[in-house]
Scaffold this active site. Structure first.
Site, short mmCIF file in Angstrom:
data_model
loop_
_atom_site.label_atom_id
_atom_site.label_comp_id
_atom_site.label_asym_id
_atom_site.label_seq_id
_atom_site.Cartn_x
_atom_site.Cartn_y
_atom_site.Cartn_z
CG ASP A 8 -1.71 1.22 1.42
OD1 ASP A 8 -2.46 1.57 0.50
OD2 ASP A 8 -1.59 1.85 2.49
CG ASP A 10 -1.53 7.58 -0.06
OD1 ASP A 10 -0.41 7.64 -0.59
OD2 ASP A 10 -2.54 8.10 -0.58
CG ASP A 128 -1.97 2.49 6.49
OD1 ASP A 128 -2.22 2.04 5.35
OD2 ASP A 128 -2.35 3.61 6.87
#
Length: 170
Positions: A8, A10, A128
């Site tokens: 991922d 961001d 995240d």
């Protein structure tokens, strides 16, 4: 068979701005602490590296491509200077309410990896958010969740994702 590290962007590589959640200028382009050295280390593990990201409304007047590209290109140049290059970059521009199959945790943008030449069970999604773990489950891969273990444990259990997540860390 080839194995993947799907990463991922961001919140994992770049710090996600807390107000508007969009990295739409060089001034808002900051690397997550340890991301560059971590990416350098994992790039040597023999996995194909795939960056993926949901970019809400990319290409619209609210988030034009010309705002997205400079931070994206700067990030890629910094990582390349450390020997980190991606084999593929997958960006989904849809909005959450569209429920597009290409939007993570959907697997619509991963079609080329589903045809049998990839060992998805031996692959990982690094991110995240719980949606990154959900993506791993949907792909038949494992996840590395970049959250504190205590914080993540309840959310993982609630979503039935405990077995999918190989590691929770900050």
């Amino acid at each position: 068979m080839k194995r993947l590290l799907i990463i991922d962007r961001d919140g994992t590589i770049l710090v996600e701005p807390p107000v508007d959640f969009q990295i739409d200028s060089i001034a808002k382009t900051n690397f997550v602490s340890g991301a560059i050295s971590g990416m350098k280390a994992i790039s040597a593990l023999g996995y194909e590296l795939v960056m993926c990201s949901n970019q809400d409304g990319l290409g619209t007047a609210r988030f034009p491509m010309e705002d997205f590209l400079p931070p994206q290109e700067m990030m890629l140049k910094v990582l390349a200077s450390e020997g980190v290059t991606f084999d593929d970059i997958l960006i989904d521009p849809t909005m959450p309410e569209e429920n597009a199959p290409t939007r993570k945790p959907g697997i619509g943008m991963f079609g080329r990896y589903l045809i049998g030449e990839y060992d998805l069970a031996g692959s990982y999604v690094i991110g995240d958010r719980i949606t990154d773990v959900m993506l791993a489950k949907n792909l038949g891969a494992r996840a590395i969740l970049l959250q504190e273990a205590e914080q993540a444990a309840e959310a993982l259990a609630e979503k039935g994702l405990t077995e999918t997540c190989a590691l929770c860390t900050t």
